[in-house]
Each structure stands twice: as structure tokens, then as C-alpha cells.
Design a protein around this motif. Structure first.
Motif, PDB file in Angstrom:
ATOM      1  N   ARG A   1       0.843  -1.194   0.000  1.00  0.00           N
ATOM      2  CA  ARG A   1       0.000   0.000   0.000  1.00  0.00           C
ATOM      3  C   ARG A   1       0.875   1.240   0.000  1.00  0.00           C
ATOM      4  NH1 ARG A   1      -4.831  -1.245   4.412  1.00  0.00           N
ATOM      5  NH2 ARG A   1      -5.749  -3.031   3.308  1.00  0.00           N
ATOM      6  N   PRO A   2       0.330   2.383  -0.431  1.00  0.00           N
ATOM      7  CA  PRO A   2       1.123   3.624  -0.397  1.00  0.00           C
ATOM      8  C   PRO A   2       1.641   3.916   1.004  1.00  0.00           C
ATOM      9  CG  PRO A   2      -0.857   3.940  -1.695  1.00  0.00           C
ATOM     10  CD  PRO A   2      -0.989   2.590  -1.056  1.00  0.00           C
ATOM     11  N   ARG A   3       2.840   4.398   1.068  1.00  0.00           N
ATOM     12  CA  ARG A   3       3.467   4.719   2.346  1.00  0.00           C
ATOM     13  C   ARG A   3       3.160   6.181   2.691  1.00  0.00           C
ATOM     14  NH1 ARG A   3       9.985   4.268   3.477  1.00  0.00           N
ATOM     15  NH2 ARG A   3       9.925   4.763   5.694  1.00  0.00           N
ATOM     16  N   MET A   4       2.594   6.405   3.865  1.00  0.00           N
ATOM     17  CA  MET A   4       2.179   7.744   4.257  1.00  0.00           C
ATOM     18  C   MET A   4       3.193   8.356   5.218  1.00  0.00           C
ATOM     19  SD  MET A   4      -0.414   7.675   2.389  1.00  0.00           S
ATOM     20  CE  MET A   4      -1.051   9.315   2.750  1.00  0.00           C
ATOM     21  N   GLY A   5       3.448   9.654   5.051  1.00  0.00           N
ATOM     22  CA  GLY A   5       4.364  10.363   5.927  1.00  0.00           C
ATOM     23  C   GLY A   5       3.700  10.706   7.249  1.00  0.00           C
ATOM     24  N   ARG A   6       4.532  11.221   8.173  1.00  0.00           N
ATOM     25  CA  ARG A   6       4.006  11.560   9.496  1.00  0.00           C
ATOM     26  C   ARG A   6       4.166  13.049   9.788  1.00  0.00           C
ATOM     27  NH1 ARG A   6       5.795   7.762  14.240  1.00  0.00           N
ATOM     28  NH2 ARG A   6       7.923   8.072  13.473  1.00  0.00           N
ATOM     29  N   GLY A   7       4.147  13.856   8.733  1.00  0.00           N
ATOM     30  CA  GLY A   7       4.254  15.291   8.922  1.00  0.00           C
ATOM     31  C   GLY A   7       2.908  15.907   9.259  1.00  0.00           C
ATOM     32  N   LYS A   8       2.864  17.243   9.255  1.00  0.00           N
ATOM     33  CA  LYS A   8       1.612  17.938   9.564  1.00  0.00           C
ATOM     34  C   LYS A   8       0.567  17.682   8.499  1.00  0.00           C
ATOM     35  CE  LYS A   8       3.865  21.595  12.204  1.00  0.00           C
ATOM     36  NZ  LYS A   8       4.181  23.022  12.301  1.00  0.00           N
ATOM     37  N   ARG A   9       1.016  17.514   7.275  1.00  0.00           N
ATOM     38  CA  ARG A   9       0.092  17.159   6.201  1.00  0.00           C
ATOM     39  C   ARG A   9       0.262  15.675   5.899  1.00  0.00           C
ATOM     40  NH1 ARG A   9       1.613  21.024   1.472  1.00  0.00           N
ATOM     41  NH2 ARG A   9       3.677  20.592   2.305  1.00  0.00           N
ATOM     42  N   ASN A  10      -0.816  14.928   6.063  1.00  0.00           N
ATOM     43  CA  ASN A  10      -0.766  13.485   5.880  1.00  0.00           C
ATOM     44  C   ASN A  10      -0.758  13.171   4.387  1.00  0.00           C
ATOM     45  OD1 ASN A  10      -0.726  10.792   6.495  1.00  0.00           O
ATOM     46  ND2 ASN A  10      -2.943  10.624   6.679  1.00  0.00           N
ATOM     47  N   PHE A  58      15.746  17.450  16.601  1.00  0.00           N
ATOM     48  CA  PHE A  58      14.636  16.831  17.326  1.00  0.00           C
ATOM     49  C   PHE A  58      13.637  17.874  17.847  1.00  0.00           C
ATOM     50  CE2 PHE A  58      18.217  13.966  17.570  1.00  0.00           C
ATOM     51  CZ  PHE A  58      17.656  12.716  17.353  1.00  0.00           C
ATOM     52  N   ALA A  59      13.871  19.145  17.563  1.00  0.00           N
ATOM     53  CA  ALA A  59      13.047  20.214  18.142  1.00  0.00           C
ATOM     54  C   ALA A  59      11.817  20.495  17.291  1.00  0.00           C
ATOM     55  CB  ALA A  59      13.888  21.483  18.282  1.00  0.00           C
ATOM     56  N   ASN A  60      10.662  20.273  17.863  1.00  0.00           N
ATOM     57  CA  ASN A  60       9.405  20.769  17.307  1.00  0.00           C
ATOM     58  C   ASN A  60       8.386  20.859  18.440  1.00  0.00           C
ATOM     59  OD1 ASN A  60       8.551  18.144  17.745  1.00  0.00           O
ATOM     60  ND2 ASN A  60       7.862  17.777  15.659  1.00  0.00           N
ATOM     61  N   GLU A  61       7.260  21.471  18.186  1.00  0.00           N
ATOM     62  CA  GLU A  61       6.279  21.741  19.233  1.00  0.00           C
ATOM     63  C   GLU A  61       5.746  20.457  19.866  1.00  0.00           C
ATOM     64  OE1 GLU A  61       3.659  24.102  21.653  1.00  0.00           O
ATOM     65  OE2 GLU A  61       5.567  24.449  20.627  1.00  0.00           O
ATOM     66  N   ALA A  62       5.522  19.417  19.055  1.00  0.00           N
ATOM     67  CA  ALA A  62       4.978  18.165  19.578  1.00  0.00           C
ATOM     68  C   ALA A  62       5.931  17.517  20.578  1.00  0.00           C
ATOM     69  CB  ALA A  62       4.682  17.204  18.431  1.00  0.00           C
ATOM     70  N   ARG A  80       0.733  27.741   7.045  1.00  0.00           N
ATOM     71  CA  ARG A  80       1.130  26.614   7.878  1.00  0.00           C
ATOM     72  C   ARG A  80       1.986  27.101   9.038  1.00  0.00           C
ATOM     73  NH1 ARG A  80       1.951  24.223   2.695  1.00  0.00           N
ATOM     74  NH2 ARG A  80       4.213  24.533   2.840  1.00  0.00           N
ATOM     75  N   THR A  81       2.045  26.292  10.074  1.00  0.00           N
ATOM     76  CA  THR A  81       2.869  26.600  11.237  1.00  0.00           C
ATOM     77  C   THR A  81       4.200  25.884  11.108  1.00  0.00           C
ATOM     78  OG1 THR A  81       0.879  26.782  12.597  1.00  0.00           O
ATOM     79  CG2 THR A  81       2.977  26.561  13.757  1.00  0.00           C
ATOM     80  N   ASP A  82       5.295  26.625  11.224  1.00  0.00           N
ATOM     81  CA  ASP A  82       6.606  25.989  11.113  1.00  0.00           C
ATOM     82  C   ASP A  82       6.977  25.310  12.426  1.00  0.00           C
ATOM     83  OD1 ASP A  82       7.495  27.974  12.850  1.00  0.00           O
ATOM     84  OD2 ASP A  82       8.432  29.170  11.293  1.00  0.00           O
ATOM     85  N   GLN A  83       8.175  24.706  12.487  1.00  0.00           N
ATOM     86  CA  GLN A  83       8.560  23.924  13.655  1.00  0.00           C
ATOM     87  C   GLN A  83       8.774  24.782  14.897  1.00  0.00           C
ATOM     88  OE1 GLN A  83      12.209  22.103  12.310  1.00  0.00           O
ATOM     89  NE2 GLN A  83      13.458  23.721  13.159  1.00  0.00           N
TER      90      GLN A  83
END
Length: 362
Positions: free
Chosen positions: A110-119, A205-209, A286-289
């Protein structure tokens, strides 16, 4: 390696337990860092499912082309053309094997999906679909991001994992959870992070999450954003003393490109006018990191293609000449009043005197 992963993990845990019993682990500070490594897979076999479908169609066309030429020459065969036909037959066999490889992959995956803010879909790889196409300082590779966690006292590696993701953001939480579970299993600590152990990681490794995760789990972490040195007076004369970073790399030509500051940006109506007087298309906000909202604009292809300032405005002017290309892209920070976020909390920790002292141990 995967078939023996359980044995390797068991052996690693035994060694770690011996290190603990011999007093080699301080459990005072853990440093986390990543290193991109190539895999035994060619990046030419990477692509989205749409791109791989196009590759399959192309292979079929090539096979039909070679078979057609073979049949046309079959009736008037000469000895001089025999070698050519043998080479063509080998080519057809090779193309057919590649076609089967692509076809089998598309039918069983199946297509591989990323884990960014936009799926959105990311590129798969037919040879090694757990690996990823990632950019490094030495170019683009098909490989893995190897993330190691090291104990400060005697530089003992307490965890090492490989992730098929170019971005390190998504690897921090699974690494911390793996370390905690391993220490609990070995009886070293029920909850290692609640004993005051400090975690340090670099800006990758720095982002809001991740900042939110550290705050909610009450993990004593120090993960700076990519501008932490610019806020430190100690580094204000660094460029004058040591020169600019990557100063020996070839000039990319960006210094001659018209900057975004020359574009007329209206943050109220979200419009943008380029130096040639054309209105750019609003793409997204969009919101940046770092938690900042940015508005993104892009020039329409026909505008940029026929623009007299194309060679002064675009880094790659030829991109506008292709129907699948893109026009000039610019983005602007939206100066909106926002509540303090978890990134602000981490900035305060890293910029403090204690934070600078702790982070220097990396």
C-alpha cells in the motif's frame, strides 16, 4: 539481521546489565543524536505509487518496442545481426524481470504515508520499503536515520535504532519510550526519567509536539531550537572569528536572487505582488517547527515563464518552462499575537545559565 533481532536485543540487554552492575552507567545525563546511513537499496527504485505505475507502463512500452523490432527482423535474419538480436533478447529478459518486480510490489503493498503535519504519501522503495529517500550533506541517499542514546558517565550506548525517516522529529518519543521500557525490564529503574535523569538532543529533534511531550511527561529535557546560538552573546562574534559555516562550499547563486522582501505582501488580505507587478497565487498558511505561522505564495507558471525578471528572480529559471514545474515561491511570517507555547518553555530552559551548562556536556 531482522531474523536474529530478538537474539541481538537479548545480548544487548545482557551487556547493558553488566555495565550497570559494574557501575559504568551514571544515569545522570543521556545524549541523543542521529546519523543518516545508506541502505542496500537503490534510490532509482523509489517513488510514489503513481510514479511506480508510470514506471510499470514505461517498462511495458519498452518490452513491446524490442519485441516488435525482433519480429520485424526475424524473417530477414543475417549472421551480422545475430549478435544484435541476442543482446536485444537479453534486454527484453532484463526489462521483463524489472516489470515483474514493480508489478509484484504494487499488488502486494500500500502507499506509504508520511508523518508530517500534512498526511501525504511519501516515496516507497521496491527493494527496501522500510528505508527512505533522505537528504544529507553529501547528497541524497536511500537509507536510514540511525539514532543512538549515550550515557554521559563512560559514553556507553544504551539504545540504538534505525528509522526509515529523514526527519528526526518523529524519532524522539519512540527512543525515549524504548529506553524507559528497557531500564524497567532490567530492573535498573522503574521510571528512569522520574529520577532526575537529564535528556539532551540537538536541534533536529526540536518541534512543538516533542516539547509538549517532554513537558507533559515531566522529562528533564533540553532540546534547543535552530536559533538558540543567535540568542547567546557568547556566539555573537563567532562568524568574524571562525568564518561562516560551509564557507568552502560552492556558491549556489542565491545571493543574486531577488529576495522575498522585494515582494509586496498584504497580511490582512493575504495577497502578494512580485517585483514585476504580477499577483502570486496564495498557496497555504502553515505553522513551522518554531510555532510561527507562515503564508506561502507561488507564481503561476505562465507568469514566471514569460517574465523578463525570471533569471534574477528564480534560482532555477528552467523550472517555469516545464508543464509540471513551479513558479517562484515565497513565504512570509504572520505577526499574530499568540499564547506562549511549549517551544517558548524550552527556549527559556535552554537559554538559562543552567541550560547552557547542561547542554555543553553533549
Amino acid at each position: 539481521v531482522s531474523s536474529h533481532s530478538d537474539e541481538i536485543e537479548e545480548l544487548f540487554e545482557q551487556v547493558l546489565l553488566v555495565c550497570h552492575e559494574q557501575g559504568l552507567l551514571g544515569n545522570e545525563l543521556f545524549a541523543i543524536d542521529g546519523c543518516k546511513m545508506p541502505s542496500n537499496a537503490a534510490k532509482e527504485w523509489s517513488g510514489t505509487f503513481k510514479e511506480l505505475e508510470e514506471k510499470r507502463k514505461k517498462l511495458r512500452r519498452l518490452i513491446r518496442h524490442h519485441l516488435k523490432e525482433h519480429h520485424e527482423r526475424d524473417e530477414a535474419e543475417t549472421e551480422a545481426e545475430l549478435d544484435r538480436d541476442i543482446r536485444r533478447a537479453k534486454t527484453v529478459l532484463s526489462l521483463d524481470e524489472s516489470l515483474k518486480k514493480v508489478d509484484r510490489f504494487l499488488k502486494t503493498n500500500r502507499p506509504r504515508m508520511g508523518r508530517g503535519k500534512r498526511n501525504k504519501e511519501v516515496k516507497s522503495n521496491i527493494t527496501d520499503n522500510e528505508s527512505a529517500k533522505m537528504t544529507t550533506s553529501k547528497g541524497t541517499i536511500q537509507g536510514y536515520n540511525g539514532v543512538a542514546t549515550v550515557d554521559k558517565k563512560h559514553q556507553i550506548i544504551i539504545d540504538a535504532q534505525a528509522f526509515g525517516e529523514g526527519q528526526e522529529h518523529h524519532t524522539l518519543q519512540p527512543v525515549l519510550e524504548t529506553v524507559e521500557a528497557r531500564f524497567r525490564k532490567l530492573g535498573i529503574a522503574e521510571s528512569i526519567y522520574q529520577q532526575g535523569t537529564v535528556i539532551t538532543a540537538d536541534t533536529g529533534f526540536a518541534n512543538e509536539a516533542n516539547m509538549k511531550y517532554l513537558h507533559e511527561r515531566q522529562i528533564n529535557g533540553y532540546v534547543p531550537d535552530n536559533k538558540f546560538r543567535s540568542r547567546d552573546p557568547k556566539f555573537q562574534n563567532q562568524k568574524d572569528k571562525y568564518g561562516k559555516r560551509h564557507q568552502n562550499q560552492p556558491d549556489t547563486g542565491w545571493k543574486n536572487i531577488i529576495p522575498a522582501s522585494e515582494f509586496q505582501f498584504d497580511p490582512v488580505n493575504l495577497t502578494c505582488i512580485c517585483p514585476a507587478g504580477e499577483s502570486l497565487k496564495y498557496h497555504a498558511t502553515r505553522t513551522d517547527q518554531n510555532g510561527q505561522s507562515r503564508a506561502y505564495f507561488q507564481g503561476r507558471l505562465m507568469q514566471c515563464r514569460n517574465c523578463p525578471k525570471k533569471h534574477q528572480c528564480m534560482q532555477n529559471p528552467e523550472a517555469a518552462n516545464h508543464r509540471k514545474g513551479k513558479g517562484r515561491q515565497v513565504s512570509f511570517t504572520l505577526e499574530n499575537k499568540r499564547l506562549p507555547n511549549y517551544t517558548d518553555w524550552m527556549k527559556h530552559r535552554v537559554d538559562s545559565q543552567k541550560g547552557k551548562e547542561i547542554y555543553s556536556h553533549r
